[in-house]
Design an enzyme around this catalytic site. Structure first.
Site, PDB file in Angstrom:
ATOM      1  N   THR A 131    -103.127 -88.563 122.029  1.00  0.00           N
ATOM      2  CA  THR A 131    -102.900 -89.130 120.707  1.00  0.00           C
ATOM      3  C   THR A 131    -101.421 -89.363 120.421  1.00  0.00           C
ATOM      4  O   THR A 131    -100.539 -88.762 121.035  1.00  0.00           O
ATOM      5  CB  THR A 131    -103.462 -88.192 119.626  1.00  0.00           C
ATOM      6  OG1 THR A 131    -102.770 -86.937 119.692  1.00  0.00           O
ATOM      7  CG2 THR A 131    -104.950 -87.968 119.809  1.00  0.00           C
ATOM      8  N   GLU A 164    -107.805 -87.503 108.794  1.00  0.00           N
ATOM      9  CA  GLU A 164    -108.812 -88.574 108.838  1.00  0.00           C
ATOM     10  C   GLU A 164    -109.610 -88.524 107.539  1.00  0.00           C
ATOM     11  O   GLU A 164    -110.242 -87.511 107.244  1.00  0.00           O
ATOM     12  CB  GLU A 164    -109.746 -88.357 110.028  1.00  0.00           C
ATOM     13  CG  GLU A 164    -110.692 -89.484 110.309  1.00  0.00           C
ATOM     14  CD  GLU A 164    -110.123 -90.503 111.286  1.00  0.00           C
ATOM     15  OE1 GLU A 164    -110.292 -91.711 111.017  1.00  0.00           O
ATOM     16  OE2 GLU A 164    -109.538 -90.102 112.312  1.00  0.00           O
ATOM     17  N   ASN A 202    -103.394 -94.885 119.873  1.00  0.00           N
ATOM     18  CA  ASN A 202    -103.747 -93.468 119.755  1.00  0.00           C
ATOM     19  C   ASN A 202    -104.382 -92.894 121.017  1.00  0.00           C
ATOM     20  O   ASN A 202    -104.926 -91.787 120.987  1.00  0.00           O
ATOM     21  CB  ASN A 202    -104.706 -93.263 118.577  1.00  0.00           C
ATOM     22  CG  ASN A 202    -104.600 -91.884 117.967  1.00  0.00           C
ATOM     23  OD1 ASN A 202    -103.525 -91.296 117.939  1.00  0.00           O
ATOM     24  ND2 ASN A 202    -105.716 -91.365 117.466  1.00  0.00           N
ATOM     25  N   ARG A 203    -104.313 -93.634 122.125  1.00  0.00           N
ATOM     26  CA  ARG A 203    -104.867 -93.151 123.389  1.00  0.00           C
ATOM     27  C   ARG A 203    -103.899 -93.333 124.564  1.00  0.00           C
ATOM     28  O   ARG A 203    -104.299 -93.140 125.716  1.00  0.00           O
ATOM     29  CB  ARG A 203    -106.176 -93.896 123.720  1.00  0.00           C
ATOM     30  CG  ARG A 203    -107.312 -93.658 122.732  1.00  0.00           C
ATOM     31  CD  ARG A 203    -107.819 -92.243 122.758  1.00  0.00           C
ATOM     32  NE  ARG A 203    -108.965 -92.061 121.874  1.00  0.00           N
ATOM     33  CZ  ARG A 203    -108.879 -91.727 120.593  1.00  0.00           C
ATOM     34  NH1 ARG A 203    -107.682 -91.545 120.027  1.00  0.00           N
ATOM     35  NH2 ARG A 203    -109.965 -91.566 119.861  1.00  0.00           N
ATOM     36  N   HIS A 210    -103.256 -97.173 113.535  1.00  0.00           N
ATOM     37  CA  HIS A 210    -104.225 -98.278 113.551  1.00  0.00           C
ATOM     38  C   HIS A 210    -103.915 -99.155 112.338  1.00  0.00           C
ATOM     39  O   HIS A 210    -103.963 -98.693 111.199  1.00  0.00           O
ATOM     40  CB  HIS A 210    -105.655 -97.749 113.513  1.00  0.00           C
ATOM     41  CG  HIS A 210    -106.012 -96.927 114.706  1.00  0.00           C
ATOM     42  ND1 HIS A 210    -106.636 -95.700 114.620  1.00  0.00           N
ATOM     43  CD2 HIS A 210    -105.815 -97.149 116.027  1.00  0.00           C
ATOM     44  CE1 HIS A 210    -106.818 -95.213 115.840  1.00  0.00           C
ATOM     45  NE2 HIS A 210    -106.323 -96.070 116.711  1.00  0.00           N
TER      46      HIS A 210
END
EC number: 3.5.1.15
Length: 313
Positions: free
Chosen positions: A165, A177, A69-70, A20
């Site tokens: 992911t 994270e 990420n998807r 991201h």
């Protein structure tokens, strides 16, 4: 006799930043390590830092067309219709060609994927497979090494929610994270926590390859249950915000009857579930577009067998 898993040595590790593009801790660390790789170098291991979504990084946005990420599912990774593919699907195929193929013996052993959250989650490790003894042992080592700083583990294994992911192409996918950190902003404390996690992860791999046996361990995790949406009216407009009692309370118990949302006319909306849950990703900025207020989890314990390397260095 204690059960033990004998595993192959770890040979190839990737560190992903910029999945991201506005989550800057990973972007800055990976760019630093591309120029100064000695910090992440470990004997006999290829450690490759890599910017996964350079288009989003350049614009300092989460993504260009869709969430990178998807999109690491078989449908997207095998799609050959190049004219209509989004930027992120093209990147996914490119990344899979370098670090995969996903599900194959040629895939990288470990991928550490670096993320930031605006939620008050602190240092968090994301586990994809509850039976992955190697990763559970690594997380236990990292948590112990980070103490007394808390380091929570989120298990995203779920029958309905499919994440696909970026890191899932590796044999051992690891999400990192760390927050809270605003989008497009760097915080020294957050970056330092992320940097320490990576150091401990690489040290664990090095010790494992050197022949150290890691004894059976137990690991407390928070397993994803569901995503909770914001209240909306018939027009689709959001009608409530996260209640102050819930704000910044990631990983803390939410009991039936506890305040959950607050409408603009002052009405409290309580949690109506039938059991205690542990919310996380509370009021995450990136999830407004998904109408996701927070994720509920349940606390559970995983057990990992002892592990050692087949061919120590």
């Amino acid at each position: 006799m204690t059960a033990r898993r004998v595993l192959n040595p770890v040979q190839r590790v990737a560190i992903f930043g910029g999945t991201h593009g506005n989550e800057l801790s990973g972007v800055f660390l990976v760019n630093h390590w591309l120029k100064h790789g000695e910090e992440i170098a470990r004997p006999g291991i290829e450690v490759r830092p890599f910017i996964t979504n350079p288009g989003a990084v350049e614009k300092c946005v989460r993504y260009v067309d869709t969430d990178l990420n998807r999109v690491f599912d078989s449908e997207n990774l095998r799609n050959e219709n190049n004219l209509n593919l989004s930027y992120e699907v093209k990147r996914a195929q490119y990344i899979n060609s370098i670090f995969g193929p996903k599900g194959s013996e040629d895939a990288y052993d470990v991928i550490l994927d670096l993320h930031n959250t605006t939620s008050h989650m602190g240092a968090t490790l994301i586990l994809e497979d509850s039976k992955d003894d190697f990763t559970i042992q690594m997380f236990n080592y990292i948590k112990t090494s980070m103490a007394p700083l808390a380091c929570s583990v989120l298990l995203i294994e779920h029958p309905r929610l499919k994440y696909a992911t970026t890191r899932s192409i590796a044999k051992h996918p690891i999400g990192v994270e760390v927050g809270p950190q605003p989008q497009g902003v760097l915080r020294a404390d957050v970056l330092d926590k992320m940097r320490r996690i990576i150091k401990h992860a690489l040290d664990f791999i090095n010790y494992f390859n050197d022949g150290k046996e890691f004894l059976p361990c137990i690991l407390e995790v928070f397993k994803v249950l569901d995503n909770v949406a914001y209240p909306r009216n018939a027009n689709g407009d959001c009608t409530a915000i996260i209640h102050n009692n819930l704000q910044d309370q990631d990983w803390k118990e939410l009991k039936p009857g506890d305040p959950m949302f607050l409408t603009l006319d002052g009405r409290m909306i309580a949690y109506e579930g039938d059991c205690i849950v542990y919310p996380t990703f509370i009021n995450e900025a990136a999830y407004y577009e998904k109408n996701q207020a927070f994720t509920t989890t349940q606390k559970m314990t995983l057990c990992a067998q002892a592990i050692r390397c087949t061919e120590p260095k």
